[in-house]
Scaffold this motif. Structure first.
Motif, PDB file in Angstrom:
ATOM      1  N   ALA A 252       0.832  -1.205   0.000  1.00 34.21           N
ATOM      2  CA  ALA A 252       0.000   0.000   0.000  1.00 34.21           C
ATOM      3  C   ALA A 252       0.867   1.255   0.000  1.00 34.21           C
ATOM      4  CB  ALA A 252      -0.928  -0.011   1.209  1.00 34.21           C
ATOM      5  N   ILE A 253       1.943   1.248   0.791  1.00 41.72           N
ATOM      6  CA  ILE A 253       2.859   2.389   0.812  1.00 41.72           C
ATOM      7  C   ILE A 253       3.521   2.555  -0.549  1.00 41.72           C
ATOM      8  CG2 ILE A 253       5.012   3.254   1.801  1.00 41.72           C
ATOM      9  CD1 ILE A 253       4.199   2.051   4.442  1.00 41.72           C
ATOM     10  N   LEU A 254       3.875   1.445  -1.169  1.00 44.50           N
ATOM     11  CA  LEU A 254       4.462   1.494  -2.512  1.00 44.50           C
ATOM     12  C   LEU A 254       3.513   2.183  -3.486  1.00 44.50           C
ATOM     13  CD1 LEU A 254       6.482   0.631  -4.749  1.00 44.50           C
ATOM     14  CD2 LEU A 254       5.280  -1.572  -4.815  1.00 44.50           C
ATOM     15  N   LEU A 255       2.248   1.802  -3.461  1.00 47.72           N
ATOM     16  CA  LEU A 255       1.276   2.407  -4.370  1.00 47.72           C
ATOM     17  C   LEU A 255       1.058   3.883  -4.048  1.00 47.72           C
ATOM     18  CD1 LEU A 255      -1.463  -0.378  -4.659  1.00 47.72           C
ATOM     19  CD2 LEU A 255       0.528   0.028  -6.109  1.00 47.72           C
ATOM     20  N   ALA A 256       1.019   4.214  -2.758  1.00 48.60           N
ATOM     21  CA  ALA A 256       0.833   5.614  -2.373  1.00 48.60           C
ATOM     22  C   ALA A 256       2.029   6.455  -2.806  1.00 48.60           C
ATOM     23  CB  ALA A 256       0.627   5.719  -0.863  1.00 48.60           C
ATOM     24  N   ARG A 285      -5.887   9.623 -11.897  1.00 48.55           N
ATOM     25  CA  ARG A 285      -5.423   8.242 -11.792  1.00 48.55           C
ATOM     26  C   ARG A 285      -4.910   7.963 -10.377  1.00 48.55           C
ATOM     27  NH1 ARG A 285      -2.150   8.205 -15.730  1.00 48.55           N
ATOM     28  NH2 ARG A 285      -3.408   6.996 -17.208  1.00 48.55           N
ATOM     29  N   ALA A 286      -4.135   8.893  -9.819  1.00 46.50           N
ATOM     30  CA  ALA A 286      -3.562   8.679  -8.490  1.00 46.50           C
ATOM     31  C   ALA A 286      -4.646   8.581  -7.423  1.00 46.50           C
ATOM     32  CB  ALA A 286      -2.592   9.812  -8.164  1.00 46.50           C
ATOM     33  N   ALA A 287      -5.706   9.381  -7.556  1.00 43.91           N
ATOM     34  CA  ALA A 287      -6.792   9.334  -6.587  1.00 43.91           C
ATOM     35  C   ALA A 287      -7.495   7.984  -6.615  1.00 43.91           C
ATOM     36  CB  ALA A 287      -7.788  10.459  -6.863  1.00 43.91           C
ATOM     37  N   GLN A 288      -7.642   7.401  -7.795  1.00 39.57           N
ATOM     38  CA  GLN A 288      -8.263   6.080  -7.899  1.00 39.57           C
ATOM     39  C   GLN A 288      -7.386   5.025  -7.231  1.00 39.57           C
ATOM     40  OE1 GLN A 288      -9.258   4.939 -11.900  1.00 39.57           O
ATOM     41  NE2 GLN A 288     -10.774   3.444 -11.233  1.00 39.57           N
ATOM     42  N   VAL A 289      -6.077   5.141  -7.422  1.00 42.87           N
ATOM     43  CA  VAL A 289      -5.164   4.214  -6.754  1.00 42.87           C
ATOM     44  C   VAL A 289      -5.267   4.371  -5.244  1.00 42.87           C
ATOM     45  CG1 VAL A 289      -2.739   3.601  -6.413  1.00 42.87           C
ATOM     46  CG2 VAL A 289      -3.574   4.141  -8.705  1.00 42.87           C
ATOM     47  N   MET A 290      -5.340   5.595  -4.754  1.00 47.45           N
ATOM     48  CA  MET A 290      -5.387   5.840  -3.316  1.00 47.45           C
ATOM     49  C   MET A 290      -6.676   5.329  -2.692  1.00 47.45           C
ATOM     50  SD  MET A 290      -2.587   6.992  -2.195  1.00 47.45           S
ATOM     51  CE  MET A 290      -3.159   7.447  -0.550  1.00 47.45           C
ATOM     52  N   ALA A 291      -7.760   5.322  -3.452  1.00 42.04           N
ATOM     53  CA  ALA A 291      -8.991   4.733  -2.925  1.00 42.04           C
ATOM     54  C   ALA A 291      -8.774   3.260  -2.606  1.00 42.04           C
ATOM     55  CB  ALA A 291     -10.121   4.901  -3.938  1.00 42.04           C
ATOM     56  N   GLY A 292      -8.012   2.569  -3.456  1.00 40.64           N
ATOM     57  CA  GLY A 292      -7.674   1.175  -3.187  1.00 40.64           C
ATOM     58  C   GLY A 292      -6.668   1.022  -2.065  1.00 40.64           C
TER      59      GLY A 292
END
Length: 346
Positions: A252-256, A285-292
């Motif tokens: 999760a930290i990697l994705l953030a 795109r980044a906001a969609q990733v952060m939702a996950g």
């Protein structure tokens, strides 16, 4: 003094004005109501193309009628009807096009993984920086033990300190499910990593530089502790202990971090677009990733609070951590890519 005849005349005039107002516009109201009712009931196929094209204009017409009706103080029944119809039409014209269930289906069924793959080079860069942070933490402490106290929070450096015996360090990993020490440390790891994930994303607007520094600092703590347990011959035990929730939490930290870098890189190299336009595109795109990422952090908390406490042996912990890593890797890359390839072939 007002005579009864004058009152009756005023009432009749008001009713006449209301009736004339309704008759002049009622056909548009009824047409809009029929369209809205059909769409609310999921009968979109029964709505003609002509009605669909006229929907925005009909909505504006009814909204204008409501405004006029309020201004000239029409009868309460007409006002109530127009207010209700305007609200219903607003949700049809401007409201969400899908339910929460259908949004989740699309999000988990491919939207999230597609957004993660869209991070591209930012994902690889964030991973490289995190690995470098672990290595840096290891070598800093190996060169000077004082770095351990600098990197590792003091409140958790009780038994986990350089010079502690293997037995003492092993006791911090096993048989601690009913004691406060391990639970407090686990809670610290989760809250710390959740904060790091949020900050890594938010600081991306500073061209990604603070994001890189935060990733290095956070993983250097892991490197320092890995050095400590490796010195006591407990490398595998510590890795298994941290992997139960760490494979999810660190992912999760990697994705953030990659999301923050994605925004920072777009701002630093906007190309032919303006900086704001580039940041807005990358931010979607980044906001969609952060939702996950939020979902992953919740999963990590459940693993940390239950699985790690219930499984008190290295093979079991390692199995959980490895399985979670494979699940996330397959979901983001192998599974989604295979589906896309199949679709392309068709």
């Amino acid at each position: 003094m007002t005579r009864p005849a004058d009152i009756d005349e005023a009432v009749n005039a008001a009713l006449l004005k209301s009736d004339r107002f309704r008759l002049e516009r009622e056909s548009d109201w009824l047409r809009l109501e029929a369209i809205v009712t059909a769409m609310e009931k999921g009968r979109l196929r029964r709505v003609s193309d002509e009605d669909l094209l006229a929907l925005p204009q009909l909505y504006r017409t009814v909204a204008s009628s409501l405004s006029i009706a309020r201004a000239i103080s029409l009868d309460a029944a007409t006002l109530e009807y127009l207010e209700a119809l305007t609200q219903r039409a607003w949700f049809v014209v401007y409201g969400p096009r899908s339910s929460l269930g259908s949004w989740l289906k699309g999000f988990l069924g491919g939207g999230w993984s597609q957004a993660v793959r869209g991070l591209g080079i930012d994902l690889a860069l964030a991973l490289a920086v995190m690995v470098a942070g672990v290595i840096a933490g290891w070598f800093l402490v190996a060169g000077d033990v004082e770095w351990y106290r600098t990197l590792v929070p003091g409140q958790f450096a009780d038994a986990r300190v350089p010079g502690a015996s293997p037995e003492v360090l092993r006791a911090t990993l096993f048989g601690q499910s009913e004691q406060d020490g391990l639970g407090a440390f686990a809670a610290y790891l989760f809250s710390n990593n959740a904060g790091v994930a949020i900050m890594a994303f938010a600081l991306g607007f500073a061209f990604g530089v603070p994001t890189l520094m935060l990733l290095v600092q956070n993983t250097a703590v892991l490197g320092a502790m890995l050095w400590l347990y490796a010195g006591a011959g407990l490398t595998l035990d510590f890795a298994a202990w941290i992997s139960v929730h760490g494979t999810t939490e660190l992912f999760a930290i990697l994705l953030a971090g990659a999301s923050g870098l994605h925004i920072g890189r777009a701002m630093a190299f906007p190309g032919e677009r303006s900086v704001l336009a580039a940041a807005a595109d990358a931010g979607q795109r980044a906001a969609q990733v952060m939702a996950g990422v939020v979902f992953m952090l919740v999963m990590a908390a459940l693993l940390e609070g239950f699985a790690r406490q219930l499984v008190d042996n290295t093979p079991g912990r390692m199995g959980i951590g490895f399985c979670m890593l494979m699940v996330w890797t397959a979901y983001f890359f192998a599974f989604a890519r295979g589906r896309r390839g199949a679709g392309d072939g068709a």
